[in-house]
Write a protein that holds these residues in place. Structure first.
Motif, PDB file in Angstrom:
ATOM      1  N   ARG A 142      18.736 130.223 -12.889  1.00 41.93           N
ATOM      2  CA  ARG A 142      19.953 130.874 -12.379  1.00 41.93           C
ATOM      3  C   ARG A 142      19.736 131.384 -10.965  1.00 41.93           C
ATOM      4  NH1 ARG A 142      20.460 132.960 -17.590  1.00 41.93           N
ATOM      5  NH2 ARG A 142      19.342 134.831 -16.989  1.00 41.93           N
ATOM      6  N   LEU A 143      18.590 132.002 -10.726  1.00 44.30           N
ATOM      7  CA  LEU A 143      18.286 132.536  -9.394  1.00 44.30           C
ATOM      8  C   LEU A 143      18.134 131.411  -8.375  1.00 44.30           C
ATOM      9  CD1 LEU A 143      17.713 135.040  -7.702  1.00 44.30           C
ATOM     10  CD2 LEU A 143      15.322 134.880  -8.407  1.00 44.30           C
ATOM     11  N   ARG A 144      17.481 130.335  -8.776  1.00 45.07           N
ATOM     12  CA  ARG A 144      17.274 129.229  -7.837  1.00 45.07           C
ATOM     13  C   ARG A 144      18.555 128.475  -7.515  1.00 45.07           C
ATOM     14  NH1 ARG A 144      11.628 126.264  -8.464  1.00 45.07           N
ATOM     15  NH2 ARG A 144      12.730 124.924  -7.018  1.00 45.07           N
ATOM     16  N   ARG A 145      19.575 128.592  -8.346  1.00 47.05           N
ATOM     17  CA  ARG A 145      20.834 127.891  -8.092  1.00 47.05           C
ATOM     18  C   ARG A 145      21.774 128.655  -7.170  1.00 47.05           C
ATOM     19  NH1 ARG A 145      21.549 125.438 -14.026  1.00 47.05           N
ATOM     20  NH2 ARG A 145      20.257 123.608 -13.681  1.00 47.05           N
ATOM     21  N   LYS A 146      21.415 129.856  -6.781  1.00 42.07           N
ATOM     22  CA  LYS A 146      22.249 130.606  -5.843  1.00 42.07           C
ATOM     23  C   LYS A 146      22.256 129.878  -4.499  1.00 42.07           C
ATOM     24  CE  LYS A 146      21.957 135.174  -7.800  1.00 42.07           C
ATOM     25  NZ  LYS A 146      21.813 136.574  -7.491  1.00 42.07           N
ATOM     26  N   ALA A 147      23.381 129.952  -3.827  1.00 43.45           N
ATOM     27  CA  ALA A 147      23.575 129.182  -2.592  1.00 43.45           C
ATOM     28  C   ALA A 147      22.553 129.533  -1.514  1.00 43.45           C
ATOM     29  CB  ALA A 147      24.990 129.396  -2.071  1.00 43.45           C
ATOM     30  N   LEU A 148      22.353 130.815  -1.254  1.00 42.54           N
ATOM     31  CA  LEU A 148      21.408 131.199  -0.200  1.00 42.54           C
ATOM     32  C   LEU A 148      19.972 130.774  -0.530  1.00 42.54           C
ATOM     33  CD1 LEU A 148      22.567 134.724   1.037  1.00 42.54           C
ATOM     34  CD2 LEU A 148      22.445 132.598   2.344  1.00 42.54           C
ATOM     35  N   VAL A 149      19.615 130.837  -1.785  1.00 40.61           N
ATOM     36  CA  VAL A 149      18.269 130.442  -2.195  1.00 40.61           C
ATOM     37  C   VAL A 149      18.070 128.949  -1.936  1.00 40.61           C
ATOM     38  CG1 VAL A 149      16.713 130.206  -4.177  1.00 40.61           C
ATOM     39  CG2 VAL A 149      18.050 132.290  -3.879  1.00 40.61           C
ATOM     40  N   ARG A 150      19.089 128.150  -2.246  1.00 41.25           N
ATOM     41  CA  ARG A 150      18.986 126.710  -1.999  1.00 41.25           C
ATOM     42  C   ARG A 150      19.030 126.388  -0.513  1.00 41.25           C
ATOM     43  NH1 ARG A 150      23.712 124.204  -4.603  1.00 41.25           N
ATOM     44  NH2 ARG A 150      24.462 126.252  -4.170  1.00 41.25           N
ATOM     45  N   TRP A 151      19.980 126.964   0.212  1.00 39.94           N
ATOM     46  CA  TRP A 151      20.146 126.639   1.635  1.00 39.94           C
ATOM     47  C   TRP A 151      18.920 127.019   2.454  1.00 39.94           C
ATOM     48  CZ3 TRP A 151      25.589 129.194   1.976  1.00 39.94           C
ATOM     49  CH2 TRP A 151      26.523 128.364   1.366  1.00 39.94           C
ATOM     50  N   LEU A 152      18.360 128.181   2.163  1.00 33.82           N
ATOM     51  CA  LEU A 152      17.212 128.654   2.933  1.00 33.82           C
ATOM     52  C   LEU A 152      15.874 128.278   2.294  1.00 33.82           C
ATOM     53  CD1 LEU A 152      18.609 132.138   3.957  1.00 33.82           C
ATOM     54  CD2 LEU A 152      18.550 130.032   5.309  1.00 33.82           C
ATOM     55  N   ARG A 153      15.923 127.528   1.203  1.00 34.36           N
ATOM     56  CA  ARG A 153      14.721 127.044   0.510  1.00 34.36           C
ATOM     57  C   ARG A 153      13.744 128.174   0.210  1.00 34.36           C
ATOM     58  NH1 ARG A 153      13.956 121.392   0.566  1.00 34.36           N
ATOM     59  NH2 ARG A 153      11.770 121.861   0.175  1.00 34.36           N
ATOM     60  N   LEU A 154      14.288 129.252  -0.371  1.00 34.42           N
ATOM     61  CA  LEU A 154      13.444 130.408  -0.674  1.00 34.42           C
ATOM     62  C   LEU A 154      12.431 130.112  -1.778  1.00 34.42           C
ATOM     63  CD1 LEU A 154      15.967 133.374  -0.478  1.00 34.42           C
ATOM     64  CD2 LEU A 154      14.396 132.541   1.268  1.00 34.42           C
ATOM     65  N   ALA A 155      12.681 129.081  -2.567  1.00 36.99           N
ATOM     66  CA  ALA A 155      11.735 128.719  -3.622  1.00 36.99           C
ATOM     67  C   ALA A 155      10.592 127.876  -3.072  1.00 36.99           C
ATOM     68  CB  ALA A 155      12.445 127.954  -4.731  1.00 36.99           C
ATOM     69  N   GLY A 156      10.683 127.505  -1.823  1.00 36.35           N
ATOM     70  CA  GLY A 156       9.634 126.683  -1.226  1.00 36.35           C
ATOM     71  C   GLY A 156       9.584 125.324  -1.886  1.00 36.35           C
ATOM     72  N   TYR A 157       8.389 124.881  -2.189  1.00 37.81           N
ATOM     73  CA  TYR A 157       8.209 123.570  -2.811  1.00 37.81           C
ATOM     74  C   TYR A 157       7.839 123.676  -4.281  1.00 37.81           C
ATOM     75  CZ  TYR A 157       8.462 121.854   1.919  1.00 37.81           C
ATOM     76  OH  TYR A 157       8.894 121.565   3.179  1.00 37.81           O
ATOM     77  N   ALA A 158       8.068 124.829  -4.861  1.00 38.81           N
ATOM     78  CA  ALA A 158       7.780 125.008  -6.288  1.00 38.81           C
ATOM     79  C   ALA A 158       8.716 124.117  -7.097  1.00 38.81           C
ATOM     80  CB  ALA A 158       7.967 126.466  -6.689  1.00 38.81           C
ATOM     81  N   PRO A 159       8.166 123.429  -8.104  1.00 39.02           N
ATOM     82  CA  PRO A 159       9.033 122.570  -8.921  1.00 39.02           C
ATOM     83  C   PRO A 159      10.017 123.407  -9.728  1.00 39.02           C
ATOM     84  CG  PRO A 159       6.841 122.691  -9.863  1.00 39.02           C
ATOM     85  CD  PRO A 159       6.788 123.411  -8.549  1.00 39.02           C
ATOM     86  N   MET A 160      11.149 122.806 -10.033  1.00 40.91           N
ATOM     87  CA  MET A 160      12.153 123.475 -10.858  1.00 40.91           C
ATOM     88  C   MET A 160      11.569 123.661 -12.263  1.00 40.91           C
ATOM     89  SD  MET A 160      15.154 124.813 -10.941  1.00 40.91           S
ATOM     90  CE  MET A 160      16.365 124.162  -9.837  1.00 40.91           C
ATOM     91  N   PRO A 161      11.574 124.866 -12.783  1.00 40.59           N
ATOM     92  CA  PRO A 161      11.003 125.088 -14.123  1.00 40.59           C
ATOM     93  C   PRO A 161      11.849 124.407 -15.191  1.00 40.59           C
ATOM     94  CG  PRO A 161      12.059 127.073 -13.315  1.00 40.59           C
ATOM     95  CD  PRO A 161      12.105 126.086 -12.199  1.00 40.59           C
ATOM     96  N   GLU A 162      11.179 123.979 -16.248  1.00 39.98           N
ATOM     97  CA  GLU A 162      11.853 123.298 -17.347  1.00 39.98           C
ATOM     98  C   GLU A 162      11.597 124.044 -18.652  1.00 39.98           C
ATOM     99  OE1 GLU A 162      10.476 119.304 -17.451  1.00 39.98           O
ATOM    100  OE2 GLU A 162      11.310 118.810 -15.490  1.00 39.98           O
ATOM    101  N   THR A 163      12.614 124.042 -19.505  1.00 39.09           N
ATOM    102  CA  THR A 163      12.449 124.668 -20.809  1.00 39.09           C
ATOM    103  C   THR A 163      11.565 123.791 -21.687  1.00 39.09           C
ATOM    104  OG1 THR A 163      14.455 123.607 -21.659  1.00 39.09           O
ATOM    105  CG2 THR A 163      14.690 125.830 -20.734  1.00 39.09           C
ATOM    106  N   VAL A 164      10.996 124.400 -22.699  1.00 42.59           N
ATOM    107  CA  VAL A 164      10.174 123.693 -23.674  1.00 42.59           C
ATOM    108  C   VAL A 164      11.022 123.533 -24.919  1.00 42.59           C
ATOM    109  CG1 VAL A 164       8.105 123.823 -25.094  1.00 42.59           C
ATOM    110  CG2 VAL A 164       8.043 124.598 -22.724  1.00 42.59           C
ATOM    111  N   GLU A 165      11.374 122.304 -25.211  1.00 35.34           N
ATOM    112  CA  GLU A 165      12.210 122.026 -26.379  1.00 35.34           C
ATOM    113  C   GLU A 165      11.382 121.287 -27.416  1.00 35.34           C
ATOM    114  OE1 GLU A 165      15.067 123.431 -26.612  1.00 35.34           O
ATOM    115  OE2 GLU A 165      15.074 124.060 -24.524  1.00 35.34           O
TER     116      GLU A 165
END
Length: 178
Positions: A142-165
């Protein structure tokens, strides 16, 4: 002159907000790494408990072999097959230990009852660890999908986390364990 102070104040507020958001995202990723480690440890504990039960001589030989094989596969599976192996272990546990009436004679023996209780606890802990990890993943996503986080690449190059199903039910025969 007044607009210069307003511009500086807005830019300062935006900088503080972005810094706070980046720190928050970094803390979420650190918590995700920790929860993944806990989840893996709980899966190892569960498969270890299954191996202990299977090698204790408490169950019939066929059930012991099937349980030991599924637990060994779960312990030795590589990352791409790990969660399928864990689901397979759950399926074997449910098939072997789902009926409380079948386990009633084992509950009379203190050693067997302790082994069943340990297995039940490790199954519950693994299920709770998976749910906790998935909640952290949803929050980080949810945090990574915010517009500013995506536009400014605040997550850097960390992979998108995935749930364990996976299937991590506790067999009904073990649910009666204390």
């Amino acid at each position: 002159m007044e607009w210069v102070f307003i511009t500086i104040a807005v830019l300062a507020a935006l900088g503080v907000y972005l810094s706070w958001t980046a720190g928050r995202l970094d803390r979420r990723h650190a918590r995700l790494d920790a929860s993944r480690a806990v989840l893996d440890a709980e899966f190892l504990r569960r498969s270890g408990s299954v191996l202990d039960l299977a090698t204790a001589g408490l169950l019939d030989p066929a059930t012991s072999v099937v349980l030991a094989d599924a637990a060994s596969r779960a312990r030795t599976a590589d990352d791409s097959d790990r969660y399928q192996a864990e689901s397979d272990l759950t399926a074997v546990l449910v098939a072997a230990l789902d009926d409380p009436d079948d386990l009633a004679p084992l509950r009379e023996d203190p050693g067997a009852a302790a082994a069943l209780d340990e297995l039940a606890m490790s199954c519950r802990r693994a299920a709770h660890a998976r749910r906790f990890h998935n909640e952290l993943v949803r929050g980080a996503t949810r945090l990574r999908r915010k517009a500013l986080v995506r536009w400014l690449r605040l997550a850097g190059y960390a992979p998108m986390p995935e749930t364990v199903e996976l299937d991590d039910r506790v067999p009904h025969g073990l649910e009666t364990a204390s």
